[in-house]
Scaffold this motif. Sequence first.
Motif, PDB file in Angstrom:
ATOM      1  N   GLY A   1      17.690  35.162 -28.593  1.00  0.00           N
ATOM      2  CA  GLY A   1      17.091  35.941 -27.513  1.00  0.00           C
ATOM      3  C   GLY A   1      16.079  36.960 -28.009  1.00  0.00           C
ATOM      4  N   SER A   2      16.421  37.684 -29.064  1.00  0.00           N
ATOM      5  CA  SER A   2      15.504  38.709 -29.567  1.00  0.00           C
ATOM      6  C   SER A   2      14.256  38.068 -30.178  1.00  0.00           C
ATOM      7  CB  SER A   2      16.192  39.619 -30.577  1.00  0.00           C
ATOM      8  OG  SER A   2      16.608  38.893 -31.715  1.00  0.00           O
ATOM      9  N   PHE A   3      14.449  36.992 -30.911  1.00  0.00           N
ATOM     10  CA  PHE A   3      13.299  36.319 -31.509  1.00  0.00           C
ATOM     11  C   PHE A   3      12.444  35.664 -30.427  1.00  0.00           C
ATOM     12  CE2 PHE A   3      11.140  32.759 -33.620  1.00  0.00           C
ATOM     13  CZ  PHE A   3      10.460  33.475 -34.587  1.00  0.00           C
ATOM     14  N   GLY A   4      13.084  35.043 -29.446  1.00  0.00           N
ATOM     15  CA  GLY A   4      12.338  34.421 -28.349  1.00  0.00           C
ATOM     16  C   GLY A   4      11.548  35.440 -27.547  1.00  0.00           C
ATOM     17  N   LEU A   5      12.163  36.575 -27.265  1.00  0.00           N
ATOM     18  CA  LEU A   5      11.461  37.631 -26.525  1.00  0.00           C
ATOM     19  C   LEU A   5      10.286  38.163 -27.328  1.00  0.00           C
ATOM     20  CD1 LEU A   5      11.312  39.498 -24.070  1.00  0.00           C
ATOM     21  CD2 LEU A   5      12.873  41.027 -25.275  1.00  0.00           C
ATOM     22  N   PHE A   6      10.498  38.406 -28.618  1.00  0.00           N
ATOM     23  CA  PHE A   6       9.415  38.903 -29.473  1.00  0.00           C
ATOM     24  C   PHE A   6       8.258  37.898 -29.520  1.00  0.00           C
ATOM     25  CE2 PHE A   6       7.443  38.926 -33.719  1.00  0.00           C
ATOM     26  CZ  PHE A   6       6.823  40.162 -33.665  1.00  0.00           C
ATOM     27  N   TYR A   7       8.565  36.642 -29.766  1.00  0.00           N
ATOM     28  CA  TYR A   7       7.518  35.631 -29.893  1.00  0.00           C
ATOM     29  C   TYR A   7       6.784  35.417 -28.568  1.00  0.00           C
ATOM     30  CZ  TYR A   7       5.146  31.327 -31.090  1.00  0.00           C
ATOM     31  OH  TYR A   7       4.179  30.391 -31.311  1.00  0.00           O
ATOM     32  N   THR A   8       7.526  35.365 -27.481  1.00  0.00           N
ATOM     33  CA  THR A   8       6.905  35.176 -26.167  1.00  0.00           C
ATOM     34  C   THR A   8       5.999  36.352 -25.827  1.00  0.00           C
ATOM     35  OG1 THR A   8       8.812  33.910 -25.440  1.00  0.00           O
ATOM     36  CG2 THR A   8       7.380  34.772 -23.728  1.00  0.00           C
ATOM     37  N   ALA A   9       6.462  37.559 -26.057  1.00  0.00           N
ATOM     38  CA  ALA A   9       5.647  38.738 -25.764  1.00  0.00           C
ATOM     39  C   ALA A   9       4.438  38.807 -26.691  1.00  0.00           C
ATOM     40  CB  ALA A   9       6.497  40.000 -25.897  1.00  0.00           C
ATOM     41  N   LEU A  10       4.614  38.393 -27.942  1.00  0.00           N
ATOM     42  CA  LEU A  10       3.505  38.401 -28.899  1.00  0.00           C
ATOM     43  C   LEU A  10       2.405  37.441 -28.479  1.00  0.00           C
ATOM     44  CD1 LEU A  10       2.431  39.284 -31.727  1.00  0.00           C
ATOM     45  CD2 LEU A  10       3.656  37.313 -32.651  1.00  0.00           C
ATOM     46  N   MET A  11       2.768  36.303 -27.975  1.00  0.00           N
ATOM     47  CA  MET A  11       1.799  35.270 -27.594  1.00  0.00           C
ATOM     48  C   MET A  11       1.232  35.462 -26.190  1.00  0.00           C
ATOM     49  SD  MET A  11       1.307  33.277 -30.049  1.00  0.00           S
ATOM     50  CE  MET A  11       1.724  34.138 -31.531  1.00  0.00           C
ATOM     51  N   ALA A  12       1.762  36.394 -25.440  1.00  0.00           N
ATOM     52  CA  ALA A  12       1.322  36.586 -24.056  1.00  0.00           C
ATOM     53  C   ALA A  12      -0.092  37.138 -23.995  1.00  0.00           C
ATOM     54  CB  ALA A  12       2.274  37.529 -23.333  1.00  0.00           C
ATOM     55  N   ASP A  13      -0.846  36.668 -23.013  1.00  0.00           N
ATOM     56  CA  ASP A  13      -2.197  37.206 -22.811  1.00  0.00           C
ATOM     57  C   ASP A  13      -2.400  37.677 -21.379  1.00  0.00           C
ATOM     58  OD1 ASP A  13      -2.111  34.709 -21.733  1.00  0.00           O
ATOM     59  OD2 ASP A  13      -4.002  34.007 -22.584  1.00  0.00           O
ATOM     60  N   LYS A  14      -1.371  37.647 -20.575  1.00  0.00           N
ATOM     61  CA  LYS A  14      -1.435  38.111 -19.185  1.00  0.00           C
ATOM     62  C   LYS A  14      -0.807  39.495 -19.099  1.00  0.00           C
ATOM     63  CE  LYS A  14      -2.563  33.981 -17.424  1.00  0.00           C
ATOM     64  NZ  LYS A  14      -3.725  33.601 -16.840  1.00  0.00           N
ATOM     65  N   PRO A  15      -1.248  40.300 -18.145  1.00  0.00           N
ATOM     66  CA  PRO A  15      -0.866  41.710 -18.081  1.00  0.00           C
ATOM     67  C   PRO A  15       0.618  42.070 -18.139  1.00  0.00           C
ATOM     68  CG  PRO A  15      -2.650  41.320 -16.583  1.00  0.00           C
ATOM     69  CD  PRO A  15      -2.281  39.986 -17.169  1.00  0.00           C
ATOM     70  N   PRO A  16       1.512  41.527 -17.352  1.00  0.00           N
ATOM     71  CA  PRO A  16       2.860  42.113 -17.419  1.00  0.00           C
ATOM     72  C   PRO A  16       3.504  41.988 -18.808  1.00  0.00           C
ATOM     73  CG  PRO A  16       2.672  40.653 -15.522  1.00  0.00           C
ATOM     74  CD  PRO A  16       1.431  40.496 -16.331  1.00  0.00           C
ATOM     75  N   LEU A  17       3.474  40.797 -19.366  1.00  0.00           N
ATOM     76  CA  LEU A  17       4.119  40.602 -20.661  1.00  0.00           C
ATOM     77  C   LEU A  17       3.299  41.184 -21.799  1.00  0.00           C
ATOM     78  CD1 LEU A  17       6.782  39.505 -21.508  1.00  0.00           C
ATOM     79  CD2 LEU A  17       5.777  37.271 -21.782  1.00  0.00           C
ATOM     80  N   LYS A  18       1.988  41.115 -21.691  1.00  0.00           N
ATOM     81  CA  LYS A  18       1.135  41.702 -22.727  1.00  0.00           C
ATOM     82  C   LYS A  18       1.309  43.217 -22.756  1.00  0.00           C
ATOM     83  CE  LYS A  18      -3.545  41.693 -24.562  1.00  0.00           C
ATOM     84  NZ  LYS A  18      -3.047  42.194 -25.812  1.00  0.00           N
ATOM     85  N   ASP A  19       1.372  43.829 -21.584  1.00  0.00           N
ATOM     86  CA  ASP A  19       1.610  45.272 -21.520  1.00  0.00           C
ATOM     87  C   ASP A  19       2.976  45.636 -22.102  1.00  0.00           C
ATOM     88  OD1 ASP A  19      -0.822  45.501 -20.299  1.00  0.00           O
ATOM     89  OD2 ASP A  19      -0.001  45.721 -18.271  1.00  0.00           O
ATOM     90  N   PHE A  20       3.966  44.807 -21.803  1.00  0.00           N
ATOM     91  CA  PHE A  20       5.302  45.043 -22.350  1.00  0.00           C
ATOM     92  C   PHE A  20       5.263  45.002 -23.871  1.00  0.00           C
ATOM     93  CE2 PHE A  20       9.416  43.277 -23.797  1.00  0.00           C
ATOM     94  CZ  PHE A  20      10.227  44.337 -23.421  1.00  0.00           C
ATOM     95  N   TYR A  21       4.583  44.018 -24.425  1.00  0.00           N
ATOM     96  CA  TYR A  21       4.484  43.911 -25.882  1.00  0.00           C
ATOM     97  C   TYR A  21       3.703  45.092 -26.465  1.00  0.00           C
ATOM     98  CZ  TYR A  21       3.268  42.459 -30.541  1.00  0.00           C
ATOM     99  OH  TYR A  21       3.101  42.440 -31.897  1.00  0.00           O
ATOM    100  N   ASP A  22       2.574  45.415 -25.872  1.00  0.00           N
ATOM    101  CA  ASP A  22       1.759  46.521 -26.387  1.00  0.00           C
ATOM    102  C   ASP A  22       2.528  47.846 -26.368  1.00  0.00           C
ATOM    103  OD1 ASP A  22      -0.337  44.806 -26.828  1.00  0.00           O
ATOM    104  OD2 ASP A  22      -1.358  45.280 -24.943  1.00  0.00           O
TER     105      ASP A  22
END
Length: 169
Positions: free
Chosen positions: A34-55
């Motif tokens: 879960g932690s690795f999947g969340l990190f990788y998904t957020a890292l690869m995101a280019d759309k606002p909600p998830l990209k903002d979460f990662y940033d």
Amino acid sequence: MTDSVVQKAVDSNFADARTFAGRMSDTAKYIWVGSFGLFYTALMADKPPLKDFYDHNKHALLIAAVLGAIAFVADAAKNYSGFVFAKELYNFLLTRVAALPPPANAAQAQANDAAIMQAYNAEVAASRLPPLNQRLLELSQICAAISAVVILFAFARYLHLFRYLHLFP
């Protein structure tokens, strides 16, 4: 040596160990994935909600992923350590049983059983693997718990839940 004595020796140290260890292992694996999947998904995101979460939480997500990986590796090492210990103990018991003379009567059989149990307990106490196994279990569970808390912290921070408490701007 009777089968009941061997069974008592095994049961005394490994009662419910398979179920307990399986649940602990599953927890570490779920948190790692879960932690690795969340990190990788957020890292690869280019759309606002998830990209903002990662940033907003990139360091927390990286820490959670690393701790999850440590939990997974410690859990795998714990499983291997337990396997090696069980194999060594089984071989030890087999050689001890083979070395005993066949009992002539019930009293000698009981004496043989007591000698095997004493040797078994001494072997378990002298082995370094059970304490190592315990430390690996503790490391795995501590890392998994901290990883989960860091992810919860990241979500709470992203949702601005701390704003009402005036903590962690």
